[in-house]
Design a protein around this motif. Structure first.
Motif, PDB file in Angstrom:
ATOM      1  N   LYS A 329      10.653   4.706 -11.291  1.00  0.00           N
ATOM      2  CA  LYS A 329       9.285   5.215 -11.113  1.00  0.00           C
ATOM      3  C   LYS A 329       8.283   4.344 -11.869  1.00  0.00           C
ATOM      4  N   GLU A 330       8.617   3.989 -13.085  1.00  0.00           N
ATOM      5  CA  GLU A 330       7.706   3.190 -13.912  1.00  0.00           C
ATOM      6  C   GLU A 330       7.552   1.777 -13.353  1.00  0.00           C
ATOM      7  N   LEU A 331       8.632   1.206 -12.862  1.00  0.00           N
ATOM      8  CA  LEU A 331       8.539  -0.117 -12.241  1.00  0.00           C
ATOM      9  C   LEU A 331       7.637  -0.055 -11.012  1.00  0.00           C
ATOM     10  N   SER A 332       7.821   0.978 -10.222  1.00  0.00           N
ATOM     11  CA  SER A 332       7.002   1.175  -9.028  1.00  0.00           C
ATOM     12  C   SER A 332       5.520   1.252  -9.385  1.00  0.00           C
ATOM     13  N   LEU A 333       5.200   1.984 -10.436  1.00  0.00           N
ATOM     14  CA  LEU A 333       3.804   2.105 -10.888  1.00  0.00           C
ATOM     15  C   LEU A 333       3.269   0.768 -11.388  1.00  0.00           C
ATOM     16  N   ARG A 334       4.090   0.053 -12.150  1.00  0.00           N
ATOM     17  CA  ARG A 334       3.625  -1.213 -12.738  1.00  0.00           C
ATOM     18  C   ARG A 334       3.314  -2.259 -11.684  1.00  0.00           C
ATOM     19  N   VAL A 335       4.034  -2.220 -10.557  1.00  0.00           N
ATOM     20  CA  VAL A 335       3.779  -3.229  -9.516  1.00  0.00           C
ATOM     21  C   VAL A 335       2.798  -2.738  -8.452  1.00  0.00           C
ATOM     22  N   GLY A 336       2.242  -1.526  -8.665  1.00  0.00           N
ATOM     23  CA  GLY A 336       1.129  -1.076  -7.834  1.00  0.00           C
ATOM     24  C   GLY A 336       1.475  -0.387  -6.535  1.00  0.00           C
ATOM     25  N   ILE A 337       2.635   0.254  -6.463  1.00  0.00           N
ATOM     26  CA  ILE A 337       3.031   0.968  -5.245  1.00  0.00           C
ATOM     27  C   ILE A 337       2.286   2.304  -5.162  1.00  0.00           C
ATOM     28  N   PRO A 338       1.715   2.670  -3.996  1.00  0.00           N
ATOM     29  CA  PRO A 338       1.112   4.003  -3.837  1.00  0.00           C
ATOM     30  C   PRO A 338       2.148   5.091  -4.137  1.00  0.00           C
ATOM     31  N   GLN A 339       1.699   6.193  -4.708  1.00  0.00           N
ATOM     32  CA  GLN A 339       2.629   7.236  -5.140  1.00  0.00           C
ATOM     33  C   GLN A 339       2.618   8.476  -4.254  1.00  0.00           C
ATOM     34  N   HIS A 340       1.681   8.542  -3.317  1.00  0.00           N
ATOM     35  CA  HIS A 340       1.583   9.739  -2.478  1.00  0.00           C
ATOM     36  C   HIS A 340       1.332   9.358  -1.019  1.00  0.00           C
ATOM     37  N   LEU A 341       1.966  10.079  -0.116  1.00  0.00           N
ATOM     38  CA  LEU A 341       1.773   9.824   1.312  1.00  0.00           C
ATOM     39  C   LEU A 341       0.330  10.064   1.739  1.00  0.00           C
ATOM     40  N   SER A 342      -0.347  10.979   1.072  1.00  0.00           N
ATOM     41  CA  SER A 342      -1.743  11.258   1.421  1.00  0.00           C
ATOM     42  C   SER A 342      -2.620  10.024   1.226  1.00  0.00           C
ATOM     43  N   GLN A 343      -2.236   9.136   0.295  1.00  0.00           N
ATOM     44  CA  GLN A 343      -2.970   7.887   0.094  1.00  0.00           C
ATOM     45  C   GLN A 343      -2.870   6.981   1.321  1.00  0.00           C
ATOM     46  N   LEU A 344      -1.860   7.214   2.151  1.00  0.00           N
ATOM     47  CA  LEU A 344      -1.616   6.383   3.337  1.00  0.00           C
ATOM     48  C   LEU A 344      -2.057   7.075   4.622  1.00  0.00           C
ATOM     49  N   GLY A 345      -2.767   8.187   4.462  1.00  0.00           N
ATOM     50  CA  GLY A 345      -3.306   8.879   5.633  1.00  0.00           C
ATOM     51  C   GLY A 345      -2.414   9.958   6.226  1.00  0.00           C
ATOM     52  N   ILE A 346      -1.289  10.251   5.583  1.00  0.00           N
ATOM     53  CA  ILE A 346      -0.386  11.290   6.093  1.00  0.00           C
ATOM     54  C   ILE A 346      -0.922  12.657   5.691  1.00  0.00           C
ATOM     55  N   LYS A 347      -0.868  13.605   6.633  1.00  0.00           N
ATOM     56  CA  LYS A 347      -1.365  14.963   6.381  1.00  0.00           C
ATOM     57  C   LYS A 347      -0.212  15.955   6.414  1.00  0.00           C
ATOM     58  N   ALA A 348      -0.444  17.133   5.849  1.00  0.00           N
ATOM     59  CA  ALA A 348       0.599  18.165   5.774  1.00  0.00           C
ATOM     60  C   ALA A 348       1.132  18.515   7.163  1.00  0.00           C
ATOM     61  N   GLU A 349       0.245  18.521   8.143  1.00  0.00           N
ATOM     62  CA  GLU A 349       0.676  18.891   9.500  1.00  0.00           C
ATOM     63  C   GLU A 349       1.566  17.827  10.144  1.00  0.00           C
ATOM     64  N   ASP A 350       1.649  16.653   9.560  1.00  0.00           N
ATOM     65  CA  ASP A 350       2.504  15.589  10.095  1.00  0.00           C
ATOM     66  C   ASP A 350       3.962  15.720   9.645  1.00  0.00           C
ATOM     67  N   LEU A 351       4.190  16.494   8.594  1.00  0.00           N
ATOM     68  CA  LEU A 351       5.484  16.451   7.924  1.00  0.00           C
ATOM     69  C   LEU A 351       6.628  17.019   8.754  1.00  0.00           C
ATOM     70  N   ASP A 352       6.369  18.056   9.536  1.00  0.00           N
ATOM     71  CA  ASP A 352       7.438  18.652  10.339  1.00  0.00           C
ATOM     72  C   ASP A 352       7.971  17.636  11.349  1.00  0.00           C
ATOM     73  N   ARG A 353       7.064  16.922  11.970  1.00  0.00           N
ATOM     74  CA  ARG A 353       7.455  15.895  12.942  1.00  0.00           C
ATOM     75  C   ARG A 353       8.246  14.778  12.253  1.00  0.00           C
ATOM     76  N   LEU A 354       7.809  14.379  11.065  1.00  0.00           N
ATOM     77  CA  LEU A 354       8.514  13.347  10.316  1.00  0.00           C
ATOM     78  C   LEU A 354       9.917  13.806   9.932  1.00  0.00           C
ATOM     79  N   ALA A 355      10.025  15.048   9.488  1.00  0.00           N
ATOM     80  CA  ALA A 355      11.327  15.578   9.065  1.00  0.00           C
ATOM     81  C   ALA A 355      12.302  15.648  10.229  1.00  0.00           C
ATOM     82  N   GLU A 356      11.809  16.011  11.392  1.00  0.00           N
ATOM     83  CA  GLU A 356      12.648  16.065  12.597  1.00  0.00           C
ATOM     84  C   GLU A 356      13.217  14.675  12.901  1.00  0.00           C
ATOM     85  N   ALA A 357      12.354  13.677  12.828  1.00  0.00           N
ATOM     86  CA  ALA A 357      12.788  12.306  13.127  1.00  0.00           C
ATOM     87  C   ALA A 357      13.744  11.790  12.053  1.00  0.00           C
ATOM     88  N   ALA A 358      13.465  12.079  10.796  1.00  0.00           N
ATOM     89  CA  ALA A 358      14.319  11.609   9.692  1.00  0.00           C
ATOM     90  C   ALA A 358      15.707  12.216   9.777  1.00  0.00           C
TER      91      ALA A 358
END
Length: 384
Positions: A329-358
């Motif tokens: 986690k700390e390495l990820s933060l130090r190299v600047g990786i986004p930490q939340h899907l919402s930062q990438l435009g993903i919304k709560a209503e998208d998650l069911d569809r994503l879970a089905e595909a995963a």
């Protein structure tokens, strides 16, 4: 139990390794290259570092650069047609996973035309013939596509990533030249590097792991921990760039042969549906899913903690696992990786569809801890 290990016939490593290209083309009796790359690598002169070697050796080539960051079925079909018209007898793949994966699909379909629909290659296709010879030169230190028997193509019609697994697709030659990575942007260096770390960690704890694969994955984790941050912050540091180039290849040697897990299972639909870069998706998901998987792989987490240099004498397995997760986690933060899907435009209503595909993804069954749609949905919610 019988374990299989498939690797390239020949691989070269080190800054400037691309200079071996003419001797290998001659050794294999090849004549004309079909260069699979992308427009940015041409624009910024990275592809030219390889093409200059061809020109100096008077090896003819034709360029195919219609490759997207998440290559599609349409990309592949266009590439198959272009290869057929080119008169080339081998594919020179220059780029990250997108270029090399596209090259693999083109090479497989050219020699196995019954799979020309592309979508029938998903999973473990029973191809009859080896791919057209591929010489792969990676320009990112992440996917290890140059050494794997896997490739990923997006089925744009059904908005899904198809993971294709086929020993016939592995490049004949891998040339891992860190000089091709010096101009890689900071964010892409971080994302692809964390992708390599995901490969190493998932490959270590996946159900198919065994002694030989463990050896490679542990070494890859050690090297990524040592070199990634420097490669991000000092892009022309030759030791760090070469260290990451070798580390990601080592991780690829193993995970290609033993499989991955639910990090990749959850990352693939993020790329297929929302076009999120694969490395970013993996990096964002990795610490949370590591935490979830820890109870099923505590001994392996002790090894991860040691490789990440956060293990101390007297730690319990649970403490070592916590330390390993924190270190990632700390390495990820130090190299600047986004930490939340919402930062990438993903919304709560998208998650069911994503879970089905995963849940249906080919990588998910390799996870060391059993998952279902409800569990995957909760994991997505944790990183939203």
């Amino acid at each position: 139990m019988v374990n299989r290990f498939v690797l390239n016939e020949v691989s070269y490593f080190g800054p400037g390794a691309r200079q071996v290209l003419p001797q290998e083309v001659k050794r294999l009796g090849l004549h004309k290259a079909f260069v699979a790359t992308d427009k940015d690598l041409i624009k910024f002169g990275v592809a030219d570092k390889v093409l200059d070697v061809l020109r100096q050796a008077n090896i003819p080539y034709e360029i195919f650069s219609e490759i997207k960051p998440n290559p599609t079925v349409s990309n592949v079909k266009a590439g198959v047609e272009a290869f057929a018209q080119s008169g080339a007898d081998f594919i020179l793949a220059i780029g990250g996973g997108s270029s090399i994966d596209t090259a693999k699909a083109i090479g497989i379909i050219t020699n196995n035309p019954r799979f020309s629909d592309v979508v029938s290659l998903e999973g473990t296709a029973d191809t009859d013939h080896k791919s057209v010879p591929i010489i792969a030169l990676p320009t990112t230190a992440g996917t290890a596509a140059e050494v794997t028997i896997n490739y990923v193509i997006t089925d744009e019609q059904n908005q899904k990533k198809m993971v294709c697994v086929d020993p016939n697709d592995i490049p004949a030659i891998a040339i891992v030249d860190a000089e091709l990575m010096y101009s890689l942007p900071k964010g892409l260096t971080a994302a692809t590097g964390m992708d390599a770390l995901t490969h190493a960690i998932e490959g270590l704890i996946t159900k198919g792991a065994w002694e030989m694969s463990d050896m490679f994955e542990i070494k890859a984790i050690e090297m990524i921990n040592r070199y990634l941050e420097t490669a991000v912050n000092e892009p022309t540091n030759p030791e760090a760039r070469n260290g990451m180039a070798v580390a990601q290849y080592i991780a690829g040697m193993a995970f290609s042969n033993v499989g991955l897990g639910v990090v990749h299972g959850m990352a693939h639909p993020l790329g297929a549906i929302f076009d999120i870069p694969h490395g970013v998706a993996n990096a964002l998901l990795l610490p949370t899913i590591m935490e979830f998987n820890a109870p099923a792989a505590l001994d392996k987490y002790v090894q991860i903690a040691k490789a990440m240099e956060v293990y101390t004498d007297g730690m319990t397995r649970e403490q070592a696992a916590d330390a390993a997760v924190r270190a990632v986690k700390e390495l990820s933060l130090r190299v600047g990786i986004p930490q939340h899907l919402s930062q990438l435009g993903i919304k709560a209503e998208d998650l069911d569809r994503l879970a089905e595909a995963a849940c249906a993804d080919v990588c998910t069954p390799g996870n060391p801890r059993e998952v279902n749609k409800e569990i995957i949905l909760e994991l997505y919610k944790k990183v939203l």
